[in-house]
Design a protein around this motif. Structure first.
Motif, short mmCIF file in Angstrom:
data_model
loop_
_atom_site.label_atom_id
_atom_site.label_comp_id
_atom_site.label_asym_id
_atom_site.label_seq_id
_atom_site.Cartn_x
_atom_site.Cartn_y
_atom_site.Cartn_z
N GLY A 1 0.82 -1.18 0.22
CA GLY A 1 -0.07 0.31 -0.61
C GLY A 1 0.98 0.97 -0.16
N TYR A 2 2.02 1.61 0.37
CA TYR A 2 3.46 2.25 0.29
C TYR A 2 3.88 2.59 -0.86
CZ TYR A 2 1.17 2.55 5.07
OH TYR A 2 0.85 2.91 6.26
N THR A 3 4.51 3.63 -1.17
CA THR A 3 5.17 3.66 -2.86
C THR A 3 5.70 4.82 -2.45
OG1 THR A 3 2.74 3.52 -4.43
CG2 THR A 3 5.03 4.92 -4.82
N MET A 4 7.12 4.41 -3.28
CA MET A 4 8.94 5.28 -3.00
C MET A 4 8.60 6.07 -4.33
SD MET A 4 10.38 4.94 0.09
CE MET A 4 8.37 5.43 0.54
N TYR A 5 8.11 6.99 -5.26
CA TYR A 5 8.02 7.93 -6.23
C TYR A 5 8.96 8.83 -6.15
CZ TYR A 5 5.21 11.45 -4.07
OH TYR A 5 4.70 12.42 -3.55
N ALA A 6 9.37 9.11 -7.50
CA ALA A 6 10.57 9.72 -8.27
C ALA A 6 10.22 11.12 -8.68
CB ALA A 6 10.95 8.82 -9.41
N SER A 7 10.21 12.40 -8.33
CA SER A 7 9.32 13.75 -8.08
C SER A 7 9.91 14.36 -9.90
CB SER A 7 9.57 15.14 -6.98
OG SER A 7 11.13 15.01 -7.10
N SER A 8 10.26 14.04 -10.31
CA SER A 8 11.35 14.24 -11.51
C SER A 8 11.37 13.10 -12.07
CB SER A 8 11.65 15.33 -11.46
OG SER A 8 12.52 14.97 -11.18
N THR A 9 11.56 13.69 -13.85
CA THR A 9 12.74 12.33 -14.62
C THR A 9 13.79 12.31 -13.83
OG1 THR A 9 12.51 14.20 -16.34
CG2 THR A 9 10.49 12.10 -16.03
N SER A 10 14.42 13.16 -13.48
CA SER A 10 15.71 13.55 -13.47
C SER A 10 16.32 12.72 -12.43
CB SER A 10 16.31 14.53 -13.56
OG SER A 10 16.17 15.90 -12.62
N THR A 11 14.94 12.15 -11.07
CA THR A 11 15.85 11.35 -9.81
C THR A 11 14.80 9.54 -9.61
OG1 THR A 11 13.39 12.59 -9.00
CG2 THR A 11 15.39 13.93 -9.26
N TYR A 12 15.50 9.62 -8.89
CA TYR A 12 14.62 8.30 -8.22
C TYR A 12 13.84 7.81 -7.41
CZ TYR A 12 19.37 7.32 -10.83
OH TYR A 12 20.70 7.45 -11.20
N GLY A 13 12.77 6.77 -7.41
CA GLY A 13 11.91 6.93 -6.94
C GLY A 13 12.89 6.28 -5.11
N LEU A 14 13.45 5.77 -5.70
CA LEU A 14 14.19 5.07 -3.90
C LEU A 14 15.79 4.54 -4.48
CD1 LEU A 14 14.00 4.40 -1.59
CD2 LEU A 14 13.65 2.16 -2.29
N THR A 15 16.87 5.49 -3.99
CA THR A 15 18.37 5.24 -4.01
C THR A 15 18.96 3.81 -3.14
OG1 THR A 15 18.53 7.21 -4.92
CG2 THR A 15 20.98 6.30 -4.63
N VAL A 16 19.48 2.82 -2.88
CA VAL A 16 20.53 2.33 -1.68
C VAL A 16 21.03 2.86 -0.95
CG1 VAL A 16 21.47 0.38 -2.08
CG2 VAL A 16 19.63 0.12 -3.55
N GLY A 17 21.83 3.66 -1.69
CA GLY A 17 22.59 4.86 -1.27
C GLY A 17 24.34 3.62 -0.67
N ASN A 18 24.89 5.56 -0.21
CA ASN A 18 26.62 4.39 0.04
C ASN A 18 26.35 4.03 1.57
OD1 ASN A 18 27.42 5.14 -1.88
ND2 ASN A 18 27.22 7.47 -1.63
N TRP A 19 27.10 2.90 1.77
CA TRP A 19 26.77 1.96 3.23
C TRP A 19 28.75 1.46 3.32
CZ3 TRP A 19 22.28 0.68 6.36
CH2 TRP A 19 21.39 1.23 5.25
#
Length: 261
Positions: free
Chosen positions: A86-104
Motif C-alpha cells: 500500500g506504500y510507494t516510493m516515487y520520483a518527483s521528476s524524471t531526473s530523480t529516482y523513486g528510491l536509491t540504495v545509498g552509500n553503506w
C-alpha cells in the motif's frame, strides 16, 4: 534475531551489539552460535529490520536507516528493509529516482523486500504537444520519456520483489492535425495534447476532437486523437495522424526500472 541478557533476574535487556577483542582490535560479531543437542544453533544475528510504511518521493535507504536507528557511524551493518503493501516510493521528476540504495560502510549487507501491493516507480514523461508558430506549419513535440525507479549504487544488495518496480510511463504523443497556424481559430489546441505518463499518479488520457472542422474560411481538415500516457513501465501512445499531419506525433519511451551504479 535479537539476544536477550539478564543483568538481574527481573531486568531483561536486548543486546544491541556483540564485540570480541581479536588480533589487537575490537571487532563486531555478526552472529553467535551454540552447539546444543548435537547441532549448531544460531542464538544471535546482528540484523536490523526496518519497515517502510509511508509514501514519499526521492528516498534513500541509507538516510532512512540513519533517521530510524540514529546510527551514522562507519560500522558495517546487516539490514533488511520491508516496503509494506500500500506504500510507494516515487520520483518527483524524471531526473530523480523513486528510491536509491545509498552509500553503506564496506561489508554491509542490505536487503530490500518489496511486498505485494508496494511500489517503487519513476516519474511519468511529459505530455506531447503542438508547437504553433505565428504563421506557417505547426510541428509536434513528442511525448517525454519516463524516469527511472530504483538506483542500485551499492554492490552487496539484494532485492526481493513481490510488488512493482517500474520506470515511469512515457508521455503520449500529440495529435496529428495539420494546417497553417490560422487553423486554430477553428480548432482549439487543447484537443491536441498527449497524456502525461504514469508515475505516482495514473496516466493521463490524450485529448481528441476537431473532426472535419472548417479551416481559414473554406478548407476542411481533421485531427485524430492524441496519444494516451503510458502506464508505469510502458511507453506513451503515438498520436494519430489527421489531415496534413504534423511532423512528429511520437509517444515517449518508458523509464528504466533499475539503474546500476
Amino acid at each position: 534475531m535479537p539476544l536477550t541478557v539478564y543483568p538481574s533476574v527481573n531486568d531483561p535487556r536486548k543486546v544491541k551489539g556483540v564485540w570480541i577483542f581479536f588480533q589487537g582490535a575490537w571487532k563486531e560479531v555478526k552472529a553467535l552460535f551454540v552447539f546444543y543437542g548435537g547441532l549448531w544453533r544460531k542464538i544471535y544475528e546482528n540484523l536490523v529490520v526496518i519497515d517502510i510504511n509511508f509514501t514519499a518521493p526521492d528516498q534513500n535507504l541509507r538516510s532512512i536507516y540513519t533517521q530510524i536507528t540514529g546510527d551514522s557511524s562507519g560500522n558495517p551493518v546487516t539490514v533488511t528493509f520491508n516496503l509494506k503493501a500500500g506504500y510507494t516510493m516515487y520520483a518527483s521528476s524524471t531526473s530523480t529516482y523513486g528510491l536509491t540504495v545509498g552509500n553503506w560502510p564496506a561489508t554491509s549487507n542490505v536487503t530490500l523486500n518489496v511486498e505485494a501491493g508496494a511500489r517503487i516507480v519513476g516519474a511519468g514523461g511529459a505530455a506531447g504537444y503542438v508547437n504553433i508558430p505565428s504563421r506557417g506549419t505547426i510541428t509536434g513535440i513528442s511525448g517525454g520519456a519516463g524516469g527511472p525507479a530504483l538506483r542500485v549504487n551499492y554492490n552487496t544488495f539484494t532485492l526481493i520483489n513481490n510488488g512493482t518496480v517500474a520506470g515511469g510511463g512515457g508521455g503520449g504523443g500529440p495529435c496529428g492535425a495539420g494546417c497553417s497556424a490560422c487553423y486554430f481559430a477553428c480548432c482549439s489546441i487543447r484537443w491536441l495534447n498527449g497524456g502525461v505518463g504514469a508515475g505516482n499518479s495514473a496516466a493521463g488520457a490524450g485529448q481528441s476532437g476537431c473532426s472535419s472542422k472548417s479551416c481559414c474560411g473554406g478548407g476542411r481538415t481533421s485531427c485524430g486523437k492524441a496519444g494516451d500516457g503510458g502506464s508505469v513501465g510502458s511507453p506513451g501512445q503515438n498520436g494519430s495522424n489527421g489531415t496534413g499531419g504534423v511532423s512528429n506525433t511520437a509517444g515517449g519511451a518508458a523509464g528504466v526500472a533499475i539503474v546500476y551504479g
